[in-house]
Each structure stands twice: as structure tokens, then as C-alpha cells.
Design a protein around this motif. Structure first.
Motif, PDB file in Angstrom:
ATOM      1  N   GLU B 103      85.842  10.827  87.598  1.00  0.00           N
ATOM      2  CA  GLU B 103      86.931  10.697  86.637  1.00  0.00           C
ATOM      3  C   GLU B 103      87.489   9.284  86.645  1.00  0.00           C
ATOM      4  O   GLU B 103      87.726   8.681  85.607  1.00  0.00           O
ATOM      5  CB  GLU B 103      88.033  11.712  86.945  1.00  0.00           C
ATOM      6  N   SER B 104      87.680   8.723  87.854  1.00  0.00           N
ATOM      7  CA  SER B 104      88.282   7.395  87.881  1.00  0.00           C
ATOM      8  C   SER B 104      87.316   6.343  87.350  1.00  0.00           C
ATOM      9  O   SER B 104      87.740   5.357  86.776  1.00  0.00           O
ATOM     10  CB  SER B 104      88.738   7.042  89.294  1.00  0.00           C
ATOM     11  N   LEU B 105      86.042   6.554  87.566  1.00  0.00           N
ATOM     12  CA  LEU B 105      85.090   5.546  87.094  1.00  0.00           C
ATOM     13  C   LEU B 105      84.814   5.680  85.600  1.00  0.00           C
ATOM     14  O   LEU B 105      84.635   4.691  84.905  1.00  0.00           O
ATOM     15  CB  LEU B 105      83.771   5.653  87.865  1.00  0.00           C
ATOM     16  N   MET B 106      84.793   6.920  85.096  1.00  0.00           N
ATOM     17  CA  MET B 106      84.400   7.101  83.703  1.00  0.00           C
ATOM     18  C   MET B 106      85.595   7.117  82.776  1.00  0.00           C
ATOM     19  O   MET B 106      85.529   6.615  81.659  1.00  0.00           O
ATOM     20  CB  MET B 106      83.607   8.402  83.540  1.00  0.00           C
ATOM     21  N   VAL B 107      86.697   7.705  83.256  1.00  0.00           N
ATOM     22  CA  VAL B 107      87.838   7.884  82.335  1.00  0.00           C
ATOM     23  C   VAL B 107      88.935   6.866  82.623  1.00  0.00           C
ATOM     24  O   VAL B 107      89.335   6.088  81.759  1.00  0.00           O
ATOM     25  CB  VAL B 107      88.396   9.317  82.450  1.00  0.00           C
ATOM     26  N   ASN B 108      89.374   6.833  83.874  1.00  0.00           N
ATOM     27  CA  ASN B 108      90.583   6.066  84.165  1.00  0.00           C
ATOM     28  C   ASN B 108      90.398   4.573  83.928  1.00  0.00           C
ATOM     29  O   ASN B 108      91.328   3.889  83.530  1.00  0.00           O
ATOM     30  CB  ASN B 108      91.042   6.313  85.591  1.00  0.00           C
ATOM     31  N   ILE B 109      89.217   4.076  84.217  1.00  0.00           N
ATOM     32  CA  ILE B 109      89.017   2.644  84.031  1.00  0.00           C
ATOM     33  C   ILE B 109      89.143   2.268  82.552  1.00  0.00           C
ATOM     34  O   ILE B 109      89.710   1.253  82.177  1.00  0.00           O
ATOM     35  CB  ILE B 109      87.634   2.241  84.589  1.00  0.00           C
ATOM     36  N   ARG B 110      88.653   3.158  81.692  1.00  0.00           N
ATOM     37  CA  ARG B 110      88.785   2.902  80.254  1.00  0.00           C
ATOM     38  C   ARG B 110      90.241   2.914  79.825  1.00  0.00           C
ATOM     39  O   ARG B 110      90.720   2.050  79.100  1.00  0.00           O
ATOM     40  CB  ARG B 110      88.043   3.988  79.471  1.00  0.00           C
ATOM     41  N   THR B 111      90.974   3.921  80.304  1.00  0.00           N
ATOM     42  CA  THR B 111      92.363   4.054  79.855  1.00  0.00           C
ATOM     43  C   THR B 111      93.267   3.009  80.476  1.00  0.00           C
ATOM     44  O   THR B 111      94.359   2.772  80.001  1.00  0.00           O
ATOM     45  CB  THR B 111      92.905   5.448  80.182  1.00  0.00           C
ATOM     46  N   ALA B 112      92.826   2.408  81.565  1.00  0.00           N
ATOM     47  CA  ALA B 112      93.665   1.405  82.207  1.00  0.00           C
ATOM     48  C   ALA B 112      93.833   0.191  81.299  1.00  0.00           C
ATOM     49  O   ALA B 112      94.750  -0.611  81.496  1.00  0.00           O
ATOM     50  CB  ALA B 112      93.042   0.967  83.516  1.00  0.00           C
ATOM     51  N   ASN B 113      92.968   0.105  80.299  1.00  0.00           N
ATOM     52  CA  ASN B 113      93.094  -0.945  79.301  1.00  0.00           C
ATOM     53  C   ASN B 113      93.092  -2.352  79.907  1.00  0.00           C
ATOM     54  O   ASN B 113      93.984  -3.167  79.672  1.00  0.00           O
ATOM     55  CB  ASN B 113      94.383  -0.721  78.496  1.00  0.00           C
ATOM     56  N   LEU B 114      92.136  -2.582  80.712  1.00  0.00           N
ATOM     57  CA  LEU B 114      92.023  -3.908  81.301  1.00  0.00           C
ATOM     58  C   LEU B 114      91.355  -4.827  80.287  1.00  0.00           C
ATOM     59  O   LEU B 114      90.518  -4.397  79.491  1.00  0.00           O
ATOM     60  CB  LEU B 114      91.170  -3.852  82.560  1.00  0.00           C
ATOM     61  N   GLY B 115      91.718  -6.038  80.332  1.00  0.00           N
ATOM     62  CA  GLY B 115      91.090  -6.998  79.448  1.00  0.00           C
ATOM     63  C   GLY B 115      89.630  -7.182  79.792  1.00  0.00           C
ATOM     64  O   GLY B 115      89.238  -6.972  80.946  1.00  0.00           O
ATOM     65  N   SER B 116      88.860  -7.526  78.836  1.00  0.00           N
ATOM     66  CA  SER B 116      87.434  -7.661  79.088  1.00  0.00           C
ATOM     67  C   SER B 116      87.164  -8.813  80.045  1.00  0.00           C
ATOM     68  O   SER B 116      86.150  -8.852  80.724  1.00  0.00           O
ATOM     69  CB  SER B 116      86.670  -7.889  77.779  1.00  0.00           C
ATOM     70  N   ASP B 117      88.119  -9.749  80.139  1.00  0.00           N
ATOM     71  CA  ASP B 117      87.921 -10.847  81.082  1.00  0.00           C
ATOM     72  C   ASP B 117      88.089 -10.362  82.522  1.00  0.00           C
ATOM     73  O   ASP B 117      87.492 -10.884  83.448  1.00  0.00           O
ATOM     74  CB  ASP B 117      88.878 -11.992  80.777  1.00  0.00           C
ATOM     75  N   VAL B 118      88.960  -9.362  82.673  1.00  0.00           N
ATOM     76  CA  VAL B 118      89.134  -8.821  84.025  1.00  0.00           C
ATOM     77  C   VAL B 118      87.944  -7.930  84.392  1.00  0.00           C
ATOM     78  O   VAL B 118      87.322  -8.078  85.448  1.00  0.00           O
ATOM     79  CB  VAL B 118      90.443  -8.009  84.125  1.00  0.00           C
ATOM     80  N   LEU B 119      87.660  -7.030  83.500  1.00  0.00           N
ATOM     81  CA  LEU B 119      86.597  -6.071  83.777  1.00  0.00           C
ATOM     82  C   LEU B 119      85.264  -6.660  83.336  1.00  0.00           C
ATOM     83  O   LEU B 119      84.639  -6.198  82.394  1.00  0.00           O
ATOM     84  CB  LEU B 119      86.874  -4.764  83.038  1.00  0.00           C
TER      85      LEU B 119
END
Lengths: 370, 551
Positions: B103-119
């Protein structure tokens, strides 16, 4: 010499069991009639100076065995020769004790050939020798309570069976002091107390060498007194005539125990007790021989265990033709041979060491004078 | 009391990690910290930078095993980061894997809305490792040996495309028997929990009893194929350092492909193989183990078995039950004497009977002798054969009873009691007195609180019977001397087997045959324990002085 140590309590138990050994079974000092127990007591007293002598030797050469300091004191050739003589002496002593048990065979295993008894007795002894003095010491520690408790039980049982007749002991010195002393010299001195010479091969293993004398005296005195006590008891129960003509007066006394028709006929149990005693006595003798051989011939002790076992086994069978011959031989040996090994040679060693020490001490002083 | 040296702050912080009391899974934390790195293993194959090749390699190694789950997915808004997780179905806790890893890898990371430069592809590893996995135990992996070890022991492994390393997340959780009452050593009074097959549960049971930061649990894997976790547990400062090193050295020497039970370890580390007597103690009871550890002994816990080993194990330990310390001291002492007496009975009763009836009839009081010989009148066998027949029959009965399904158990007792007991006597094959002797022996051999000492007695009993049949009591006493010699020659991890009886240690007699009251058990056993020997300083309880006002 093995690289192990034994505790002072273990040495004490070994000495205690060794002194009781076979002496407790046989009619020691029969010549002194009902005063035989006095002879044994004198034997105890005259045994103490011997112990002192052995202690003195050991003190001069801590961590060395008798055979080793023989060579140091008397030189390589004479020392080695005397060492070998000692080994033979120890083996003979062991064989004599095994023979003692064989003579008792008909009393507890009727019909079993006595050589089989000797063979069976020697097997665990060899196993013990193979395992070494540390294990032997610990084993004697385990059996010690049993040895002591049984003596206490017998004394209690004999008293409660109403067997003690004090008048059997009187007149105390009927045979005369001279006979008593002569018996001491002839038998009681050497039989358990002179045999302490074996422990010169064991003293060096003591963890605290300072305690040798204390432990030795404690062991000899306590077991000697028990020996005297048992013989007094035997005399007062059996009377001097029956005691001195019986092969095993102790067993005869135990047979008489009867408390309420329940506790009776304990002699077989007693035989077991004697076997444990003899086991340790022979073990100590043979250990002295084996370890002596190991130090003289510079081989591992394990190689000598089985040969010495064979020697003891064969000697014990062919040592004498009959009980009478065995007894006569014992008399002769105790009187003439034992003192050489137990008294004269150690005395010689003591004197030589003493004189040498004196000369050594004087030398530096004389050097100062110049 | 001696004051302890102040512990440096740094050390304290380190110890905090091994404190108990977190959730069950978090206790997995310390299992891999002490892994022996110098263990003999195949040359490590390093991870490949491409995820595809890694997955291929793992698939090739595990073959078609249906229980290995490989889940590939893409990460990030654009999905340019390829990632895969691996776990073993059944060993890993599925809900944990789904809820906290997937869940944290597939869902939460997406919803965390990190900038593409960070992720980005470059720092995704660090972000996953430090920010996005809500799990206690995380390890970095660089080679396939570790990868397989973690997958196959129930952890979840995460591999990412473009990195030479992966992560393993502690997710062990499988069907477990749970903590149940031990079946081999039951007590009337005392804790009823027993070890189970899971190492972690077992160490937790011990840790729960000794909340001392000095309790060390060191784990390594033994067995080339099974990779079984083996933990040694000891109290630093109480256990002898040399002993700890010795145990570690002996465990290190083991080179075997499978450890399926602690018996394997026991046989591989014991001092003497050719002896009927056990020199390693095993128990199912956590309180026994905790007591042993507090004496300065070392526990060896093996994954997959409820039997925990304790070393060094001396002769007396096999006659002590943990219940001795929960009962009143006088009762415990009496029971201990009873156990030694029963041991002796089990050892020599049949042989003493043979010796007395064959060689020493004069020892038996006459009325008893008459009744005995009238019983034996119709018996066609000598006492030895009679005794052997009965003893062997009994051993067979016992063995049948142990292995038999419970439902048929009652038929065993009927066959045993009626057919072999009664009918054999009535048929005149054996005498009634022999049945009594054998029953007495049998019951006595069950008194021993440990099973393996009972077995040694069973073996020796037959030897004694033969000795008695040939040499009577003389044979028995020679056998006993041999036995004591042998016992004295044994050592358990360097400590004489018969201590504290031989060598005799007066100080230890308070907890040997006797069990003195707890307030007098001031010191730990002398030979086992070298440091911190003082155990307690409680004064003996005294009734309150009569108060003058009350009188």
C-alpha cells in the motif's frame, strides 16, 4: 606425572579408605590375643613418624613423585633401580590385596572360581587407572559417605543387638606388653600404616601442597582410630579365641547382628563394603606402580595399565598355594620386606637429602668467609 | 552489594534497541544484528543493476516453486521506476505485506504528491528506505545469498531497477502452535507456558522473565540447507566469559547441512558421545531455562523445536525440577531425596533381586525365602531369564505406548496389565514377585524429572542384571564403581559432571540434595559461575517482635 590436581578432601578420603582397606577384615595381630587392638593403636602411633618422613621428602621435592626424587637424590642408576624395585613392591602389594579378596570368595560367592573374582575386581581398577588419579580421587569422594555410614550403622547395630560383652576384652594386657609391641612391629605397623608409602606417589597431586601433613595425619588418625574401634568391637563380640581363628572376623561379627528378626544376616552387604575398600586400596597400589613406571620409562601411563593389570592378576593367583601359605607369606613379608621399602629406603633418602641441604647451606657461608 | 560501574551513554543507546516490549514484529529487529558474517557460504553473487536480470535469476534459482510470490509494479506518477517485491506465501504475514509494504509503495507514494524532482529515479532508493516503509526491521542487501535467506525465512525483499542493492523488510508471521502447556515436563505449581516451535516466541518467553539489559541473545544460522536460526542466550556478567566463548566456538565448528531439532546441536557440541548419560540439558519450560541462565548457564534455542538446550548440564541438574523452587523448601528437599532413591531403585532393583535369589539366599529372612521359593517353584526359568523377559516386555509396552495414537492407548494398558501381568503369573511363566519388581522399577524410572536421565537408567539396568546374574552383589558393586568412575570422567563444557559432589563443594550443598529456603541461597553455583556470584542478600524472615502496646 599426570597434569591434574586433587583436592585435600579427596586425598583424605583416599587415605581413609586405604587404611581401612583389607586390615579391617582379617584377624590382624592374632599373636597379641585380645590386646591386638592395642597393637594396632601402637601401629597407628608408629605410623605417624613414617608419614612425617614422607612429608619431609615431598616438601623438599614438591611436584615430584617418589620415583622421580629417588633419581634426583641417589643419581640416575641407583635411583632408577630403586624406582623399579618400588614399582615391583607396589605391584606385589596390589596382588597381595587382590589375593586377600580371593581368599574370602567362598564366604560370599560359593562355587565361583576365585580367579574369576580377581579378574572382575581388576577390570574396574584398570578402568580407573586409565582415567587417572583425578577421577579416582573424585570416585573415592563419592563412596566416602557410604564407607563411613556403614561403619556407623554396624556399630549401632552391634550395640543394639546386645552382642557387646566387655568381659571378652579382659584382661587387657594378658599377653604382656612385649608381645603387644612385637606384634605391632611384625604386623600392625606395616600392614596399613607402612603401606602409606604409596601416597608418596600421590602427594604431589595435591592442590595445596602445604596441607599434605595435615590431611595425611587427619586421614591416618581418623581411619586408624576407626580400625581400632572396629577391632575392639570384634573382640568384645566374638572373644579372642573365635576372632583369631576366623578368616574374616568382621564378617563373623556382622553375621551375628539381629535386631527384631528384621535386620539380620547383613554379611553380604558387608562384603560389598569390603569390596569398595579393597577396590580403592588396590587402585592406589597399582596407581603408584603405573605412574612410577610412566615416570621411569618415560611412556604414557595408558600403555602400562593393562600390563600391570596382567601382572597383578597372575601374581595374585600364583602368589601362594593356599590360605595358610598366603598368610605365612604375608607374615614374613610384613616383617622383613615391607620395612625396607616403607622405612629404610625413605629414611636413607631423608638422610641424604638432609645432609646435602646442610652442605649446600654451608657452602655460601664459607664462600663469604673468604 | 557491589556498586556497578557506570555504563557509558553510548552503550546504553545501543542496548535500547534490544529492549523488549514493542510489537511482536518489531522484536525481529535484533535477529539480524548479530549475524555472523564469517559463516561458511558459497561465493556471494552480487545483485545486478537491471531488475529484469535479478528477477530472472531468482526465478531460475527457485524454479517453479508455487509459494514464492513475485510482484512487479511501476512506481511514481509516470511509472518510470520499475520495482518488484518478493516474499514466501505462508511464511510472510500477508496482511502486513499488503497493508504496509504494497500500500505504501503503490498508493501512498502517489498520494504524497511529491514533485518529480524529488521522486526521481536516482534517489528513489533512499526515499523508500527512509521515508515510505512503515516497518521496524529493514536490512540492506547486496548479494543473492542474503536475498534468498530473507525471502525464504519470511521477510519481504524489495528490489528496484537501477540499484545494486535491495531492501528486506521483516514480515515474518506464520501459522504457529502458540504458547501451550509443555507436554513433557508438567508441574503442579508453577508457570504453565511452554516453548513453541518459533524461535522468536521462545526468546520472548525468556526475555519476559529476565528484564535485564545484560541478557544477550546472539543468533546465527547453522545448516547449509536449512539455514536454521540458532540463538545462544546468556546473562553477561553472570555467565563465565570463557564458557560463552567455548559454546560459540563449538557451534562454529558445526558443518552440517540440516538442523531439524536441538538434538542435532546437542550431539554435535557435547563433550562425550559414548556415554549413556546426557551432558546437555533440554527442557520445554521457559522458567527452567530462565533459572539456568540466572545460574550462569547458557541456553541454546533452536528454531523449529520447543526443546531448548542448557549447558553446562551436571548430573544433579537432571534431578532438579523447577517446581522445587516453588514448593516449600522442606518438601522440595524430601522430593529430591525421593528422586535419587527412585533413580537407584530403577537402576538396581531387578539386579538386586537376581543377585539375592541366585547367590545370597541366606540374606532373605526365612519366612520370606520360603514364600519366594514356593512362588518360583513352578517357574521354569532362572531369575535372570525371568527378569529379562519381563523387562523387555515392559520396554516394548512403554515404547508402544509412546508412539501409539491416543485412541488405542487404553488397549495397551489392558494388554499390559491383564495379559502380561496377571496371566503370565497364572500360567506359571514368571513369578508374582518378579512382576512386583518390574513394576517397581518401571514406576521408579518415571520419577526422574527429565526424560533422558530415565533412558540412561534403562540401558544400564540391563548391564547390571547380567553382572548380578554372574557375580551376585559383587558384580553389582563393581558395576556401580565402574558407573561412578565413568560419571567422574565426564565433563560438561569443562565442568566435572558430578560437581558439586565430586569435587565436593560445601558452598553448593545448599542447593544440591537439599534445597534450603530461598533466603539462604546467597550465591550462585561455584564452578559454573565465576563472576557476580552473590545472588541475593535477603535476611531470613522473622516474625514481628511482640509489640508492647498489643500486649
Amino acid at each position: 606425572m599426570e597434569n591434574v590436581k586433587i583436592s585435600s578432601f579427596q586425598l583424605f578420603t583416599l587415605i581413609y579408605i586405604f587404611i581401612l582397606g583389607t586390615t579391617v577384615i582379617f584377624p590382624v595381630g592374632a599373636d597379641a590375643k585380645q590386646a591386638a587392638w592395642i597393637s594396632i593403636f601402637f601401629g597407628l602411633l608408629s605410623g605417624l613418624p613414617l608419614l612425617l618422613m614422607y612429608y619431609y621428602l615431598n616438601k623438599q621435592y614438591t611436584n615430584l613423585l617418589l620415583t622421580e626424587y629417588c633419581i634426583k637424590i641417589l643419581g640416575k642408576y641407583i635411583g632408577t633401580m630403586i624406582g623399579i624395585l618400588y614399582i615391583l613392591f607396589f605391584l606385589y602389594g596390589a596382588a597381595r590385596d587382590v589375593r586377600d579378596v580371593m581368599e574370602l570368595t567362598p564366604l560370599f560367592l560359593y562355587g565361583t572360581p576365585s580367579w574369576a573374582i580377581a579378574f572382575m575386581l581388576i577390570l574396574p581398577i584398570l578402568y580407573g587407572l586409565y582415567l587417572g588419579i583425578e577421577v579416582i580421587g573424585r570416585t573415592s569422594e563419592i563412596f566416602f559417605p557410604y564407607i563411613v555410614l556403614t561403619v556407623i550403622l554396624v556399630v549401632v547395630f552391634v550395640i543394639f543387638s546386645d552382642l557387646v560383652k566387655i568381659e571378652n576384652l579382659r584382661p587387657i594386657t594378658e599377653p604382656g606388653w612385649e608381645t603387644v609391641l612385637r606384634t605391632t612391629r611384625k604386623e600392625a605397623w606395616m600392614a596399613p600404616f607402612g603401606e602409606m608409602i604409596c601416597f608418596t606417589m600421590i602427594f604431589a597431586y595435591l592442590k595445596k601442597p602445604k596441607l599434605i601433613l595435615k590431611v595425611g595425619v587427619a586421614g591416618v588418625v581418623s581411619s586408624g582410630l576407626v580400625l581400632v574401634l572396629i577391632h575392639i568391637l570384634i573382640f568384645s563380640v566374638l572373644g579372642s579365641e573365635a576372632r583369631n581363628t576366623s578368616i574374616a572376623p568382621l564378617l563373623r561379627m556382622v553375621q551375628k547382628i539381629n535386631i527384631g528378626d528384621i535386620i539380620q544376616r547383613l554379611d553380604a552387604f558387608f562384603m560389598i563394603w569390603l569390596i569398595v575398600n579393597v577396590y580403592f586400596k588396590v587402585t592406589v597400589f597399582m596407581y603408584a606402580a603405573v605412574i612410577g613406571g610412566a615416570t621411569i620409562f618415560k611412556v604414557s601411563k595408558s600403555y602400562l595399565v593393562i600390563p600391570s593389570g596382567l601382572i597383578v592378576f597372575i601374581t595374585s593367583i600364583f602368589i601362594a598355594g593356599s590360605y595358610t601359605a598366603h598368610y605365612a607369606q604375608s607374615d614374613f613379608v610384613l616383617k622383613n620386606v615391607y620395612p625396607i621399602f616403607a622405612v629404610y629406603i625413605p629414611l636413607l633418602l631423608c638422610v641424604v637429602t638432609f645432609v646435602r641441604n646442610k652442605i649446600k647451606k654451608r657452602k655460601p657461608r664459607s664462600a663469604e668467609n673468604f | 552489594m557491589k556498586s556497578r560501574k557506570p555504563i557509558p551513554l553510548l552503550k546504553l543507546r545501543k542496548r535500547k534497541h534490544s529492549q523488549p516490549g514493542q510489537s511482536k514484529k518489531d522484536q525481529n529487529l535484533n535477529i539480524n544484528q548479530n549475524e555472523d558474517t564469517d559463516q561458511e557460504q558459497a561465493v556471494p553473487i552480487h545483485l545486478h543493476r537491471e531488475l529484469k536480470k535479478n528477477i530472472e535469476y531468482i526465478k531460475q534459482m527457485v524454479g517453479n516453486s508455487s509459494d514464492i510470490v513475485i510482484r512487479e509494479f511501476d512506481l511514481g506518477q509516470t511509472g518510470e521506476i520499475k520495482i518488484a517485491i518478493f516474499y514466501t506465501d505462508g511464511l510472510a504475514d500477508k496482511s502486513f505485506v499488503n497493508d504496509f509494504i504494497l500500500e505504501s509503495l503503490m498508493v501512498n507514494i502517489r498520494t504524497a504528491n511529491l514533485g518529480s524532482d524529488v521522486l526521481s529515479k536516482k534517489n528513489i532508493y533512499e526515499i523508500i528506505k527512509s521515508h515510505s516503509l512503515p516497518a521496524g526491521e529493514i536490512n540492506e542487501l547486496v548479494d543473492f545469498n542474503k536475498v534468498f535467506y530473507h525471502i525464504l525465512s519470511g521477510d519481504t525483499v524489495v528490489l528496484m531497477d537501477g540499484f545494486l542493492k535491495g531492501l528486506s523488510i521483516g514480515s515474518r508471521g506464520w501459522a504457529d502452535r502458540g504458547v501451550q502447556e509443555p507436554s513433557s515436563q508438567t508441574v503442579v505449581r508453577g508457570p504453565k507456558d511452554g516453548f513453541s516451535e518459533t524461535l522468536r516466541t521462545n526468546t520472548a518467553l525468556i526475555r519476559r522473565r529476565i528484564k535485564d539489559p545484560n541478557l544477550r541473545i546472539e543468533t546465527k544460522q547453522i545448516g547449509k540447507k536449512t539455514q536454521t536460526d540458532v540463538s545462544i542466550i546468556y546473562l553477561k556478567d553472570v555467565a563465565d566469559e570463557k564458557l560463552v566463548q567455548e559454546v560459540k566456538a563449538r557451534l562454529k565448528k558445526i558443518n552440517i547441512d540440516a538442523i531439524l531439532e536441538s538434538g542435532y546441536i546437542e550431539e554435535l557440541i557435547q563433550d562425550e558421545t559414548y556415554s549413556p548419560f546426557p551432558t546437555v540439558y533440554n527442557t520445554e519450560r521457559p522458567d527452567s531455562v530462565a533459572g539456568g541462565i540466572l545460574e550462569g548457564r547458557i541456553a541454546i534455542v533452536v528454531d523449529g523445536t520447543p526443546f531448548v538446550l542448557l549447558v553446562p548440564a551436571l548430573f544433579v541438574h537432571f534431578f532438579q525440577s523447577s517446581e522445587d523452587y516453588y514448593q516449600r523448601a522442606d518438601i522440595a528437599t524430601l522430593i529430591r531425596f525421593l528422586r535419587y532413591f527412585a533413580f537407584f531403585l530403577a537402576l538396581i532393583t531387578p539386579s538386586a533381586y537376581i543377585a539375592v535369589t541366585t547367590f545370597h539366599q541366606e540374606m532373605i529372612p526365612t519366612p520370606l525365602l520360603i514364600s519366594l521359593s514356593s512362588q518360583r517353584e513352578g517357574v521354569p526359568f532362572p531369575a535372570l531369564v525371568e527378569a529379562l523377559m519381563m523387562e523387555v516386555t515392559f520396554e516394548i509396552l512403554r515404547e508402544a505406548g509412546v508412539r501409539m495414537p491416543r485412541a488405542i492407548g487404553s488397549s495397551i494398558s489392558i494388554v499390559g496389565a491383564l495379559v502380561i501381568g496377571q496371566a503370565a503369573v497364572e500360567a506359571g511363566i514368571i513369578s508374582a514377585s518378579m512382576v512386583i519388581i518390574v513394576s517397581l522399577t518401571a514406576i521408579s524410572s518415571f520419577v526422574s524429572p527429565t526424560f533422558n536421565m530415565g533412558i540412561s537408567v534403562r540401558i544400564l539396568r540391563f548391564i547390571f542384571m547380567f553382572l548380578a546374574a554372574t557375580f551376585g552383589l559383587f558384580g553389582i558393586i563393581l558395576g556401580l564403581i565402574m558407573m561412578v568412575l565413568h560419571l567422574n570422567s565426564l565433563r560438561s563444557f569443562g565442568i566435572p559432571y558430578l560437581a558439586p559432589n565430586a569435587p565436593f563443594i560445601l558452598k553448593d550443598q545448599k542447593d544440591n540434595f537439599l534445597r534450603l529456603p530461598h533466603w539462604s541461597l546467597h550465591s550462585r553455583p561455584a564452578l559454573i559461575n565465576q563472576q557476580e556470584t552473590v545472588k541475593e542478600n535477603t535476611a531470613s524472615p522473622k516474625p514481628p517482635q511482640p509489640d508492647e502496646a498489643n500486649q
